[in-house]
Every structure is written in C-alpha cells, then in structure tokens.
Design a protein around this motif. Sequence first.
Motif: not given
Length: 628
Positions: A312-313, A606-610, A612-624
């Motif tokens: 998601i971005s 901002n870009s959100i990336s999931v 692995k399956a099931g949402g094991a790793e979720i981070y948002q890449s915020v550009t400032l």
Amino acid sequence: MAYIIEPWNGISLNLSDGPFTLSDSLSINLDFVWISFPPLPWVSPSITAEYTAPLFTAGIAGSSNLIQQIAALSTDDLRSVLWSTAGAAQQNSQIRFNVANTSDDARMSIWSLAESVAGSQVLPWNYTGTADGQHASVWGFALQSDRTGFVSGWVMNTRYRDRIATLDWFSVNLNGFIYDDSAAMLALLNNDNPLAINLDFSGVPAALESATKIRLQFGFVKPKRPSVPHDISRTITARKATPRDTTRLIPWGAGTSVWNNWNLPYPVDNGPPIPPDPIDPPARKIVYLIMNTLQVTDVATGTPLDIQGVNISVDIDSLSWKFSGTVYGQGTLDLVRPDEDGMKDIHVTINTHEWVFSIERYTSDEKFPTTKFSISGVSRTQYMAAPFAPVRSYTNSSATTAAQAANAELENTGFALAWPTAGDGDLPDWIIPAGALSYRDKTPAQVVAQIVTTAGGVMIPSMDADSWIIQPRYKTSPWNWDTVTPDAAIYIGMVRSRSARYEPAPAYDSCFVSGVSQGVSVDVQRAGSGGLNPMPDVLDDLITAAAPAISRGRNELAATGNKVVETLSVLIPEQGAAPGVLRPGQIITVTHDNPDSDYVGLVIANSISVQKAGGAEIYQSVTLERRA
C-alpha cells in the motif's frame, strides 16, 4: 451636453421595446443608459435634447396640464376704475327742511323741525363709498392657484414625482435564490424589433403630469418582488457578502492598489522561541513485541480473501492510495476481478488500520501446481479522476468562494472535502469573481486540485472514506519547525532501517505572485530577509485576493533551499498507539535518547509492505523532507 435638433417641433424616435415615462412638457431628456447596466451598444455617450420656453407670470390654474406656450395675457385691463371725487348730482333737489306746514289743527299738533332718521347714513354727495373693500387687490397680477405654500421669485422646476407612488410590501423570501436579470437585459439589447415614437408640439398642448420636462427612459425595469438574502448558502464562511445591485456610475467601482508588500522593513526580535505543546510520545522500549495482523475481505459479501504480498502506498501529490497484492486460486480472483458491473471493492485491515480499495486490473502467473494472480487497485477517491469521472468545461458566471467552487464539483457524487480555514495551519478560502474560474475538459478531481494548488495546498486522500483533507503543503514553514507542535513522533528505537539523500537547491527569500486577467499582485518575502534573492514569478488565474497569494508565495519559498530526503522503515503499532500510520502532509519529529539529535520533517510519502504470509512482517517506509 445638449444637442440641437431642427426642426424642433417634430421628433421621431425609433427605439427597442421598453417602458418610458413622461414627467414634464417643455423639455425632452433622452437617457439611453440604464443606471445599473452598461450602456446600450449603439449609443455613447447619453443623448440629452432639451427644448425650453419661458414661462411668464401667469400661474397654473386648477393644476391643469394643458399649457399654451405663449405669454400670459392681462385680464380685465379695461375695467380699471379711477376713484376720484364724484360730481354733484341733483343739486336742484336740495330741500331745506324748515317749519312744517300746520295740518290737522284740530289735533292741536304743531309740526316742528323733523327729526333726523338714519342719520348714521348721512354721506356727503361728493364722495362715493367703497364697496367690498375686503376684496381689494391690485389689478394686473394673476393669482396663483393650487400652489399653496409655493414661494418663488421665478418659475422653478418643481417636481412632483413619486408623490402618488405606493409602496409594495413583501415578506423576505428566505429560501429563494438571488435574482439574475442578465438574460432579460440581454434580450433587450438583442431585440431588433423597431418601436416608433413621434413627439410633435407644434401648436398643440400636451397633456402631461407636470409642466416643465419630458423624460423618456428606456431599458430594463426590474419587476416588483420580495428581497432574498444574499448569503443563503448552507455553510457559514468567514467572509463579507458580495455587493450586488449597487448603483454605480462607474461600472468597475472604486480602484484599489494591486501592489502589496507584506515584508516588514526590518526584522523584529520576538524573543526566544516558544516551545511547542508536548504530544503523546511513542513508548521507548528496548524490544517491541507486536502481533501483526492482515485481513482482506470482499466488501460486497464479506468473504475472506486469500491475498498475500500486500503493498500500500501514497505520496503528497496523489489523489488516491495505491494497492497491489497476490491472489491464489481462481475462486478468489472471481470475487475481486472487474466485470460488466465495474470494479469490485475489498476491505484491508492492517493492525486495526483500515483501507478500502477498488481492484482495477489483474495479471496471471499460472505455474503448476498453483494458480497465482497479481492484482492492483486504488482507493475510492480515484473515482473522481480519469478515466472514471466524466470531463466537462465550465466558466463561473457569478462570484463564489474557492471552497464553494471546489465542493460544487463534487455535488451529488457522494464525495466530500474536509477544508478547514480558521486555523493558522489551514488553507485560506477566498472570493473568486465571475469569469475567473474557467477550464476545459477536466474531471472534478482535476478542478479541485487546480483550485487548491492556487493557494499552495494539497489534497490528502482518505484511507477508507470518499473524501479528501485540504491543507497547505507546508502547514508551517521549515524555518519555523523548531517552534511547531508536530502531528506525530517517531522514537529512533522503532526504526528498523533508514536512508537519506542530499538535494541542493537555491535558497530564495522572495516570491512575486500575481493573477493573470484579473486579481492582485503580491510580493511575498521572508520577514527580515529584504527580498534580495527572488525566485521566478508565479502567475495563476485564480490569484484574485491577497490571502491565496500570500499562502502560495509562502509555500513556494518553503520548498526552496538545501534539504535532505530521508526514508525510515518504521513498525506499525495498533490503532491509537504512536506513531500510527503516517500520512503525507504531517509534520513529525524524530526523537533520540540525546535530545540534541532530534529533528523535524515533513511526511511526503509512505509505503506499507507485508512481506510474509499472515502478516509476519509489516513495516511502513516513511519518506521525510527535512532541512539540511
């Protein structure tokens, strides 16, 4: 200016259809200019032709309107009587009353001197008594009739207009629309049907309302109707009502200066900066334990969908959020792929943060033994942009405000704008005169963006609603970020990785902003800089007031100068916990264990990336974006 027309006893006027009034009889006043409408195209300037004749001492008898243009005749000149001594008459009839003859001696009555009878009426015969003295008047002066209280040494042009006019009383029409008579006025101008009026005063009295002038008035006459409030909009705006129906001899009104210098001549020391109000800081921990969750469902049926690899971005100039993911199985694809009814909506929930997307395309990647499809979509705000929304062309025919014009583009669509204007960090609203807003073949989202960017604003799309937030690109200028209250905070311990790049740029301190065909011109300068390093001029058709010009100039200057663009990979806590999902346009602070290392930046993407399956790793890449 009076124009002499000969012969004066006949005037033939061929005029377009329109009402006229006659008020006087000895002069003709032709006025082809309606006081509240531009001059008729065939006449400039107004024509006034007057024919006057002297009025003599005779008054108006009986308020008659039948006037002969001749001198008053003296009345009863030959009836004057000279009062003088009356001649002696019947002098021979004088009888001296003496001793009366004796009669009736038998009665022993002696007639003596006769008693004086009616002696009070004795009048010498040489004087004539005055009759009807109370009606004495000097012959030769005509009496004034029906002009009670009139005192004048000469004939005055006394008007009796509007003395018999009656007032029509109406109730105010609170729910009506402002009257627009432009079509009726235009119909009069474009009317080619002739109307002949012949005025001939050669020896024939004219029966008129009064006796000194004839006035013909041509043009549009407004019908009698109730008043309508001008500010009948359903939203209250802090603005002054637009003047309407004002009587101005000059159509464009009073002149105003188009040059405004908003720079102080010298810097003002306001003392040390005031520290901002504290915000809820993120929890500072050595280890963060988060149970990441990803849920994707079909909006129409609520069916859970097997979608993985979600991305998601969004960025500060986007009209919508973007979505991409991987679908496993034909059955899941059938629930989300577009069909003859249009695009299908899905509901995405990440750590209790929610989005709604419409799936617009898919591609297949079929490899035995699995069937895999890549899908992509946009948030619903994209429906107001191409290729989904229709285009149109438009020019505003009446004055409006920027916020009203932007909301009018979304009327009856189900989409809305959140446009606050009262705060210091809000985008201002302003008046757009008639004809200033003009576009051709644009979608509603494009028109709203055109209006918003005029004042240096941006449209921040909602995550799960059919709306945008309207705000300045820089709610606070970068040189004032040390004193601003940030919208969110990131603790450096929550950052998994970061990267940065340096972007050099000229540091301008002055920006000249101006309208094009109409509007104002403003030289916006950083306070205390003197405006010695101006940037290229900014011209925009919608710069029609000082407020959007100042906001546009400030945001243009805020984007100049050396800067650092930094990307931080940050975890996403659940709803309500700091920092949350960061959105473009937010001003955030990055805190450290050592406060001297803290800095402030503007979220531009901002870009959100999931991963692995099931949402094991979720981070948002915020550009400032932050100052170098």
